[in-house]
Motif scaffolding. Sequence first.
Motif, PDB file in Angstrom:
ATOM      1  N   UNK A  62       0.854  -1.197   0.000  1.00 46.39           N
ATOM      2  CA  UNK A  62       0.000   0.000   0.000  1.00 46.39           C
ATOM      3  C   UNK A  62       0.885   1.242   0.000  1.00 46.39           C
ATOM      4  N   UNK A  63       0.602   2.154  -0.908  1.00 51.42           N
ATOM      5  CA  UNK A  63       1.477   3.312  -1.083  1.00 51.42           C
ATOM      6  C   UNK A  63       0.942   4.537  -0.366  1.00 51.42           C
ATOM      7  N   UNK A 179     -14.406  -1.112  -3.001  1.00 47.44           N
ATOM      8  CA  UNK A 179     -13.447  -1.512  -4.025  1.00 47.44           C
ATOM      9  C   UNK A 179     -12.063  -0.974  -3.696  1.00 47.44           C
ATOM     10  N   UNK A 180     -11.984  -0.022  -2.804  1.00 46.75           N
ATOM     11  CA  UNK A 180     -10.722   0.497  -2.290  1.00 46.75           C
ATOM     12  C   UNK A 180     -10.714   0.399  -0.773  1.00 46.75           C
ATOM     13  N   UNK A 181      -9.506   0.384  -0.200  1.00 46.26           N
ATOM     14  CA  UNK A 181      -9.409   0.324   1.254  1.00 46.26           C
ATOM     15  C   UNK A 181      -9.982   1.576   1.902  1.00 46.26           C
ATOM     16  N   UNK A 182      -9.773   2.713   1.278  1.00 47.59           N
ATOM     17  CA  UNK A 182     -10.259   3.978   1.828  1.00 47.59           C
ATOM     18  C   UNK A 182     -11.173   4.651   0.819  1.00 47.59           C
ATOM     19  N   UNK A 183     -12.448   4.727   1.149  1.00 44.83           N
ATOM     20  CA  UNK A 183     -13.455   5.416   0.348  1.00 44.83           C
ATOM     21  C   UNK A 183     -14.120   6.472   1.223  1.00 44.83           C
ATOM     22  N   UNK A 184     -14.822   7.422   0.614  1.00 44.95           N
ATOM     23  CA  UNK A 184     -15.654   8.319   1.429  1.00 44.95           C
ATOM     24  C   UNK A 184     -16.745   7.499   2.110  1.00 44.95           C
ATOM     25  N   UNK A 185     -17.219   7.959   3.288  1.00 47.67           N
ATOM     26  CA  UNK A 185     -16.850   9.189   3.977  1.00 47.67           C
ATOM     27  C   UNK A 185     -15.761   8.930   5.021  1.00 47.67           C
ATOM     28  N   UNK A 186     -15.078   9.976   5.452  1.00 50.61           N
ATOM     29  CA  UNK A 186     -14.270   9.866   6.650  1.00 50.61           C
ATOM     30  C   UNK A 186     -15.195   9.754   7.858  1.00 50.61           C
ATOM     31  N   UNK A 187     -14.780   8.930   8.829  1.00 46.74           N
ATOM     32  CA  UNK A 187     -15.602   8.714  10.032  1.00 46.74           C
ATOM     33  C   UNK A 187     -14.735   9.013  11.248  1.00 46.74           C
ATOM     34  N   UNK A 188     -14.655  10.256  11.677  1.00 47.73           N
ATOM     35  CA  UNK A 188     -13.867  10.570  12.862  1.00 47.73           C
ATOM     36  C   UNK A 188     -14.439   9.871  14.090  1.00 47.73           C
ATOM     37  N   UNK A 189     -13.573   9.604  15.048  1.00 51.50           N
ATOM     38  CA  UNK A 189     -14.011   9.028  16.318  1.00 51.50           C
ATOM     39  C   UNK A 189     -14.294  10.110  17.348  1.00 51.50           C
ATOM     40  N   UNK A 190     -14.444  11.328  16.874  1.00 48.88           N
ATOM     41  CA  UNK A 190     -14.762  12.477  17.716  1.00 48.88           C
ATOM     42  C   UNK A 190     -15.600  13.431  16.872  1.00 48.88           C
ATOM     43  N   UNK A 191     -16.435  14.217  17.535  1.00 46.15           N
ATOM     44  CA  UNK A 191     -17.223  15.188  16.781  1.00 46.15           C
ATOM     45  C   UNK A 191     -18.624  15.342  17.342  1.00 46.15           C
ATOM     46  N   UNK A 192     -19.383  16.136  16.641  1.00 49.86           N
ATOM     47  CA  UNK A 192     -20.696  16.536  17.125  1.00 49.86           C
ATOM     48  C   UNK A 192     -21.788  15.753  16.402  1.00 49.86           C
ATOM     49  N   UNK A 193     -22.780  15.309  17.157  1.00 50.92           N
ATOM     50  CA  UNK A 193     -23.926  14.616  16.560  1.00 50.92           C
ATOM     51  C   UNK A 193     -24.681  15.553  15.628  1.00 50.92           C
ATOM     52  N   UNK A 194     -25.317  14.969  14.612  1.00 50.81           N
ATOM     53  CA  UNK A 194     -26.180  15.745  13.728  1.00 50.81           C
ATOM     54  C   UNK A 194     -25.465  16.427  12.583  1.00 50.81           C
ATOM     55  N   UNK A 195     -24.169  16.184  12.420  1.00 47.25           N
ATOM     56  CA  UNK A 195     -23.447  16.802  11.307  1.00 47.25           C
ATOM     57  C   UNK A 195     -22.844  15.706  10.434  1.00 47.25           C
ATOM     58  N   UNK A 196     -22.396  16.104   9.242  1.00 47.97           N
ATOM     59  CA  UNK A 196     -21.743  15.159   8.351  1.00 47.97           C
ATOM     60  C   UNK A 196     -22.696  14.502   7.379  1.00 47.97           C
ATOM     61  N   UNK A 197     -22.169  13.569   6.635  1.00 50.22           N
ATOM     62  CA  UNK A 197     -22.906  12.868   5.590  1.00 50.22           C
ATOM     63  C   UNK A 197     -24.119  12.142   6.166  1.00 50.22           C
ATOM     64  N   UNK A 198     -25.234  12.220   5.441  1.00 49.79           N
ATOM     65  CA  UNK A 198     -26.417  11.459   5.825  1.00 49.79           C
ATOM     66  C   UNK A 198     -26.191   9.975   5.500  1.00 49.79           C
ATOM     67  N   UNK A 199     -26.526   9.092   6.433  1.00 49.29           N
ATOM     68  CA  UNK A 199     -26.336   7.659   6.232  1.00 49.29           C
ATOM     69  C   UNK A 199     -27.489   7.099   5.405  1.00 49.29           C
ATOM     70  N   UNK A 200     -27.129   6.370   4.343  1.00 51.08           N
ATOM     71  CA  UNK A 200     -28.109   5.779   3.426  1.00 51.08           C
ATOM     72  C   UNK A 200     -27.905   4.268   3.361  1.00 51.08           C
ATOM     73  N   UNK A 201     -28.929   3.533   2.927  1.00 48.89           N
ATOM     74  CA  UNK A 201     -28.754   2.086   2.774  1.00 48.89           C
ATOM     75  C   UNK A 201     -27.677   1.770   1.743  1.00 48.89           C
TER      76      UNK A 201
END
Length: 257
Positions: A62-63, A179-201
């Motif tokens: 992995x590069x 298909x890749x090891x790292x795809x969107x979205x980033x998922x921080x282990x810290x932060x505020x509820x109610x912000x960021x990408x909406x979770x979809x099926x």
Amino acid sequence: MSGVPIKDKTGIARMREACAIAAEVLGLLKPLVRPGITTQDLEEAGRDAIASRGARSACYGYQHGSRRYPAHTCISVNEEVVHGIPTFKRVLREGDIVSLDIVVEYQGYVGDNAATVPVAPVTPAVAKLLRVTQEALGLGIKAALVGNRIGDISSAIQTHVEANGFSVVRDMVGHGVGVAMHEPPEIPNFGRAGIGERIKPGMTLAIEPMVNLGGYKTKVLSDGWTVVTADRSPSAHFEHTVLTTGSGPEILTIFNP
């Protein structure tokens, strides 16, 4: 428009297969952790287990910048947070904790999981660190509900970790995987509820709290890969790949021996 890949039925089926292999390899390595074994011994066992299942390590080669990761597994001991490089020089001893991070690619899809294993006996504080980190992972997964936002996962993890007196690593985050090891979205282990990408099926998310006994700051060693706690306190890391569905999150990296 969301930049997060949504998996169709074929993609989900492939993800199940890749994640099942990743979980099986991790499940086979965990009982090998004991005093006297080296991290290179664990690496070779992981390498062979991945190959015997017709998969390949997504870590090997992995590069990152000009560097390529030289091992098939990431094995991090004590103050090493992630991306520890296995070596015959690192012999495990009682009281150590060992993070095993297994990422495999199978038929074009990637499964990603990790766990931190104690070399018993460990101190009560370290035992609590492992327990709380694993609990935080569970709470983060429970928050991965369709209609929620990524920040709900982040907040659930941070709240539990800090309520127990530990700190959350800021410099590395969870991520989408497929298909890749790292795809969107980033998922921080810290932060505020109610912000960021909406979770979809149909999202496949690698949720992975990295939690330190001491402060949250980290540094990278001269090998260009190994991330350690700045204060050299122990660190724990647990991870699952999760599929988001209308009936709730489904953990894909479950080992059923």
